[in-house]
Design an enzyme around this catalytic site. Structure first.
Site, PDB file in Angstrom:
ATOM      1  N   ARG A  41       0.815  -1.223   0.000  1.00  0.00           N
ATOM      2  CA  ARG A  41       0.000   0.000   0.000  1.00  0.00           C
ATOM      3  C   ARG A  41       0.847   1.271   0.000  1.00  0.00           C
ATOM      4  O   ARG A  41       0.423   2.302  -0.500  1.00  0.00           O
ATOM      5  CB  ARG A  41      -0.942  -0.004   1.197  1.00  0.00           C
ATOM      6  CG  ARG A  41      -2.020  -1.067   1.044  1.00  0.00           C
ATOM      7  CD  ARG A  41      -3.078  -0.905   2.101  1.00  0.00           C
ATOM      8  NE  ARG A  41      -4.072  -1.959   2.006  1.00  0.00           N
ATOM      9  CZ  ARG A  41      -5.115  -2.053   2.811  1.00  0.00           C
ATOM     10  NH1 ARG A  41      -5.312  -1.163   3.744  1.00  0.00           N
ATOM     11  NH2 ARG A  41      -5.976  -3.032   2.679  1.00  0.00           N
ATOM     12  N   ASP A 151     -15.855   8.782   9.766  1.00  0.00           N
ATOM     13  CA  ASP A 151     -14.782   7.811   9.525  1.00  0.00           C
ATOM     14  C   ASP A 151     -13.469   8.517   9.824  1.00  0.00           C
ATOM     15  O   ASP A 151     -13.397   9.750   9.829  1.00  0.00           O
ATOM     16  CB  ASP A 151     -14.808   7.346   8.062  1.00  0.00           C
ATOM     17  CG  ASP A 151     -14.117   5.999   7.863  1.00  0.00           C
ATOM     18  OD1 ASP A 151     -14.823   4.985   7.695  1.00  0.00           O
ATOM     19  OD2 ASP A 151     -12.866   5.963   7.905  1.00  0.00           O
TER      20      ASP A 151
HETATM   21  C1  LIG Z   1     -14.409  -2.330   6.650  1.00  0.00           C
HETATM   22  S1  LIG Z   1     -14.958  -0.652   6.728  1.00  0.00           S
HETATM   23  C2  LIG Z   1     -16.631  -0.875   7.286  1.00  0.00           C
HETATM   24  C3  LIG Z   1     -17.605   0.038   6.579  1.00  0.00           C
HETATM   25  C4  LIG Z   1     -19.070  -0.153   6.960  1.00  0.00           C
HETATM   26  N1  LIG Z   1     -19.305   0.137   8.358  1.00  0.00           N
HETATM   27  C5  LIG Z   1     -19.556  -1.534   6.620  1.00  0.00           C
HETATM   28  O1  LIG Z   1     -19.784  -2.335   7.516  1.00  0.00           O
HETATM   29  O2  LIG Z   1     -19.711  -1.817   5.416  1.00  0.00           O
HETATM   30  C6  LIG Z   1     -14.109  -0.064   8.192  1.00  0.00           C
HETATM   31  C7  LIG Z   1     -14.008   1.444   8.290  1.00  0.00           C
HETATM   32  O3  LIG Z   1     -13.560   1.796   9.593  1.00  0.00           O
HETATM   33  C8  LIG Z   1     -12.732   2.936   9.489  1.00  0.00           C
HETATM   34  N2  LIG Z   1     -11.902   3.067  10.702  1.00  0.00           N
HETATM   35  C9  LIG Z   1     -10.816   2.335  11.054  1.00  0.00           C
HETATM   36  N3  LIG Z   1     -10.318   2.768  12.226  1.00  0.00           N
HETATM   37  C10 LIG Z   1     -11.110   3.791  12.639  1.00  0.00           C
HETATM   38  C11 LIG Z   1     -11.095   4.658  13.784  1.00  0.00           C
HETATM   39  N4  LIG Z   1     -10.171   4.543  14.722  1.00  0.00           N
HETATM   40  N5  LIG Z   1     -12.067   5.605  13.875  1.00  0.00           N
HETATM   41  C12 LIG Z   1     -13.009   5.726  12.897  1.00  0.00           C
HETATM   42  N6  LIG Z   1     -13.062   4.940  11.798  1.00  0.00           N
HETATM   43  C13 LIG Z   1     -12.124   3.985  11.663  1.00  0.00           C
HETATM   44  C14 LIG Z   1     -11.941   2.673   8.221  1.00  0.00           C
HETATM   45  O4  LIG Z   1     -11.386   3.858   7.686  1.00  0.00           O
HETATM   46  C15 LIG Z   1     -12.995   2.021   7.311  1.00  0.00           C
HETATM   47  O5  LIG Z   1     -13.598   2.962   6.456  1.00  0.00           O
END
Ligand SMILES: C[S@@+](CC[C@H](N)C(=O)[O-])C[C@H]1O[C@@H](n2cnc3c(N)ncnc32)[C@H](O)[C@@H]1O
Length: 281
Positions: A41, A151
């Protein structure tokens, strides 16, 4: 012969610096088997910056002090953002058949106050726009509801705010809803769709780090979608994050977690309502 600057691997000490930073700033644990993912990445970014390799990049990340622009970019690159419209669809079915009737009867809506939903790891927007369509179907597009979508990743947030998706991504949206809530691009060859302004205006996006101990929300919420994000954190961090999330919920509000996530063993002010759905004490 031109030497390939990326024939060199990310050195252990540099990986450790990145790991420590990522874990302390956003809670994500990078285990050893994530090293090649991180290398892959970062490669594009390092090339774009015209740097010689990983070591130079890692120094650059930390030279700017806390919260440097490159640190924000690094978090964007490391987070996993997989999502879909109507992902884990039984949550949306439950919302329509059981949860919205309960919340609207209780007075969340009937009594002037709009229903507030928070999608706390909203990624590229598929989750909050799905919620918006479900609520628009239940209450009408001019109904009293709004969605707060957050996010940590700034790049997914700007994609979400644009609200433009390929037709292929939008394939999971039922046809009747697509017709109502999406517009096609003027040029059909683009094969793009965009949410109509009425839907877009129901969703407000902001950057929010769930790991941070002092974030604020404009108002407390009735429903939280916290799906497929806690899997990245250890148990202690999950418990802290979820307790903080719960502190922003109204009593009797509903919390949705991802299907592969569990709150088993965590001390939280919630009771199980259905598998992966919890109700705030
Ligand atoms: C796999 S996606 C899930 C998206 C959606 N909730 C779903 O279930 O389809 C995980 C998201 O969590 C966000 N994320 C990771 N760590 C985080 C944090 N500490 N605070 C807020 N968001 C976070 C990532 O940027 C990513 O967009």
């Amino acid at each position: 012969m031109t030497s390939n600057i990326f024939s060199k691997k990310l050195e252990e000490k540099d990986f450790n610096r990145l790991k420590t930073f990522i874990e302390s700033s956003c809670g994500i644990k990078l285990s050893e088997n994530k090293k090649s993912m991180v290398e892959g990445r970062l490669r594009k970014r390092i090339k774009a910056l015209g740097m010689q390799g990983y070591s130079e990049y890692v120094d650059f990340v930390f030279d700017g002090g806390r919260e440097s622009i490159e640190q924000t970019y690094l978090i964007d690159v490391i987070t996993t953002n997989k999502t879909d419209f109507f992902r884990e669809n039984n949550h949306f079915e439950m919302m329509t058949s059981k949860i919205l009737p309960i919340l609207s009867e209780k007075g969340g809506l009937g009594h002037h106050k709009p229903l507030r939903v928070w999608s706390c790891a909203s990624s590229t927007g598929e989750e909050p726009y799905t919620i918006a369509m479900v609520l628009a179907e239940f209450f009408g597009i001019n109904g009293k509801f709004n969605i707060f979508a957050t996010d940590i990743n700034t790049s997914v947030l700007s994609t979400a705010q644009r609200a433009i998706y390929t037709e292929d991504r939008a394939k999971d949206i039922p046809y009747a809803l697509k017709k109502k809530y999406l517009m096609r691009s003027k040029n059909p060859d683009d094969r793009l769709v965009r949410f109509r302004p009425e839907i877009r205006s129901k969703v407000k996006f902001a950057r929010l780090n769930l790991k941070s101990s002092h974030y604020m929300l404009p108002e407390s919420v009735d429903i939280v979608f916290c799906r497929n994000v806690l899997i990245y954190f250890d148990i202690k961090t999950q418990e802290e994050m979820l307790n903080r999330i719960c502190s922003h919920m109204n009593p009797g509000g509903f919390l949705f977690m991802g299907h592969s996530e569990s709150i088993h063993g965590l001390r939280l002010p919630v009771k199980t309502y259905a598998p992966t759905i919890y109700i705030r004490d």
